[in-house]
Design a protein around this motif. Sequence first.
Motif, PDB file in Angstrom:
ATOM      1  N   ARG A 198      -2.635   2.491  -3.475  1.00  0.00           N
ATOM      2  CA  ARG A 198      -1.832   0.645  -3.691  1.00  0.00           C
ATOM      3  C   ARG A 198      -0.757   0.533  -4.947  1.00  0.00           C
ATOM      4  O   ARG A 198      -0.734   1.344  -5.735  1.00  0.00           O
ATOM      5  CB  ARG A 198      -2.903  -0.494  -4.040  1.00  0.00           C
TER       6      ARG A 198
ATOM      7  N   THR B 187       0.832  -1.648  -7.792  1.00  0.00           N
ATOM      8  CA  THR B 187      -0.033  -3.054  -8.880  1.00  0.00           C
ATOM      9  C   THR B 187       0.948  -3.498  -9.377  1.00  0.00           C
ATOM     10  O   THR B 187       0.633  -3.862 -10.278  1.00  0.00           O
ATOM     11  CB  THR B 187      -0.956  -1.858  -9.866  1.00  0.00           C
TER      12      THR B 187
ATOM     13  N   THR C  66       1.048  -1.122  -0.047  1.00  0.00           N
ATOM     14  CA  THR C  66       0.061   0.026  -0.216  1.00  0.00           C
ATOM     15  C   THR C  66       0.440   1.248  -0.081  1.00  0.00           C
ATOM     16  O   THR C  66       1.738   1.459   0.661  1.00  0.00           O
ATOM     17  CB  THR C  66      -0.231  -0.057   0.993  1.00  0.00           C
TER      18      THR C  66
ATOM     19  N   ALA D  38       2.192   2.544  -9.179  1.00  0.00           N
ATOM     20  CA  ALA D  38       1.603   2.778  -8.099  1.00  0.00           C
ATOM     21  C   ALA D  38       0.961   3.224  -8.616  1.00  0.00           C
ATOM     22  O   ALA D  38       0.666   4.350  -9.258  1.00  0.00           O
ATOM     23  CB  ALA D  38       2.205   3.106  -6.938  1.00  0.00           C
TER      24      ALA D  38
ATOM     25  N   ASP E 119      -3.857   3.889   4.408  1.00  0.00           N
ATOM     26  CA  ASP E 119      -3.383   3.646   2.918  1.00  0.00           C
ATOM     27  C   ASP E 119      -4.369   4.936   2.420  1.00  0.00           C
ATOM     28  O   ASP E 119      -5.010   4.912   2.061  1.00  0.00           O
ATOM     29  CB  ASP E 119      -4.692   2.360   2.684  1.00  0.00           C
TER      30      ASP E 119
ATOM     31  N   GLN F 206       4.815  -2.785   2.821  1.00  0.00           N
ATOM     32  CA  GLN F 206       4.681  -4.558   3.256  1.00  0.00           C
ATOM     33  C   GLN F 206       5.192  -4.941   4.036  1.00  0.00           C
ATOM     34  O   GLN F 206       6.520  -4.645   4.066  1.00  0.00           O
ATOM     35  CB  GLN F 206       6.016  -4.151   1.954  1.00  0.00           C
TER      36      GLN F 206
END
Lengths: 387, 123
Positions: free
Chosen positions: A327, A329, A316, A344, A324, A361
Motif C-alpha cells: 500500500r 502510505t 495499492t 509505500a 494487492d 489507483q
Amino acid sequence: MSDATVQNQDTPHAHDDAEPEIAALPLDAWHRARGARMVPFAGYHMPIQYDGIIAEHLWTRSSAGLFDVSHMGQLLLSGEGVDQALEALLPGDMQALGVGRLRYSLLLNEEGGILDDLMVTRRADDFYMVVNGATKYDDIGHLREHLADDITLNHLDDQALLALQGPKAVDALARIQPAVAQLYFMEASAFELAGVPAWISRSGYTGEDGFEISVAAEHAARIADLLCDQPEVKPIGLGARDSLRLEAGLPLYGHDLDETTTPMAADLGFALSKRRREQGGFMGADRVLGEWPAGAPLRRVGLLVDGRQPVREGATVVDAGGRDIGRVTSGGFSPSLERPIAMAYVPAGLAAAGTPITLSQRGRAFAATVAPMPFVPTRYHRKGAAK
Amino acid sequence: MTRYFTKDHEWIDVDGDTATVGITDYAQGQLGDVVFVEVPAPGAQVKAGGEAAVVESVKAASDVYSPVSGEVTEGNAALADQPDLVNSAPEGEGWFFKLRLADPAELGGLMDADAYQAFIASL
C-alpha cells in the motif's frame, strides 16, 4: 468538480476521540491576519497554506520558512530514574543520551506496533519530549499508565512550538540570538529571544537545517513577528510541510506509521540502539528484536512514480497478476523534483532500490521504481561534517 | 456565446451546438497549485453530471464533471505540459475540453454568472 481523493493532510487523525472540538492555537489570529487558509487538523484550526504550496515549499528549500507546530504535544518527564523508566517504553538509549542532546524514538505497544514517533531531549533535570498532535492525548495516557508513580509528566500545553527551517534559518535566527549558531543538528539549549525565554533545538522535519523553538504561548505572536521580520523568513503552511517531509523521506504518523507497523517494517531500525537491541527490555521488544536483523515481511520504501500524475495514500501495490501486495502510505507531487513521489509498504523481496513496482489507483495502473530516501539530499548541520 | 456554471464549479461557454468546458476561478483557488490534468479524448461520450476529467493539485485529486451531455471534440493538449494554466487562466487558456451538445435543453438546469456569484458567496 469534487474531491476524489483528499490526502489526509487536512483531515483529523483517527485518535482524536479524547480531544476537544476544533480549537484555536495561540497563533490562530496571527495566521489569519497573514492570509493563511485554515483547515481542521489534529483537533485545531491550522494554516494549510499562504501563497501556495509549491511557492512555500521552494522558499523553504532556498531560504527559511516559519512553521507553527503548536498542535504537537510538548511533555516534560522528571523524577528519580526517569531515563531507565523511559527505556521500559522506548527502544532508544536514554541513559547514554547527553544533556542537551535529542534523539528520535518511538512509543511501542506490546506487539511492537508504533503508537507514536517522537523527539526526546535530555535536559539538566528532566526529559523534554515532542509528540504528534493527533496522538498526544493517547501518548500521555500511555505514559501515565506505564510509568511509575514517582515519575512526573507535565503537558506543556501553554507552550507554542515554532519550526524555522531552511538553509538561511541560521542567518535569520542568529541575528536575534547569535548563540544559536553554536548548536549542531540534534542539540538543544535554553536561550532568550528578545527577552523571551525559549527552548531551542537544531532539528526539524523538512530535511533542511533549522530550529524548533518552544516559547510561552503569550509570547508566540511577538516571536513569530520578529522571525518574519527577517528578510529570509516567510510563514509556511502545513501543506508544504507535508511535501518537504515527503521529499526528505521522513515518515508521518497516522499515514506511514501506525499501530500495525513495526520499527523494522517502517525502516526505522536506526531508532534501536545497539545496547537496547542486545539487552531488550522495552515494550514490544520480542516482536521488534525478532525482526532484527532479517527485517519485516513488508517494508517502507520510497518510490519514484513515472509520468506526472501523483499516486496518493490509499493506492495499492499490485503484483503481475493484479493482486494487492502492499500500500501507498504517502504520495504527492515533489516541487523540488517536479515529479510524483511516494512512500509505500512493499514485500521485502521488492524493497531494493531500482526494483520496478506497479501501483493501482482508482482502477488505473502506474509504473514506479523503488528509490533511495531521502529523495532530496538533507542539509542538516552535523558536527564534523564538511560545509 | 453564453456562459453557464454548475454547482460543482465548472463553466461552459456555449456557441450554437458546440461548447467549451473548464473549472472556475473559485475552483482553482480552492484546489491550489495544479500539477496534473487528464482531459477526455476526442470522440468520448460524456453525460451531464458525469466524470469527464481529473485535476490534481499538490494536495488532492478531483473529478471534473461535464455540465451537459455530448461528444468530446477536443481536449486541451496544452494542459499536459502546462497544468498550471488552470491556476493562471482558469476561465481562458486553462479550459479542459470542447464538446458537441447532445441536448441543448440541459443548459436550462445551469446557473448564469450572477446566480453562480451568489452561489459561491453563500458557501
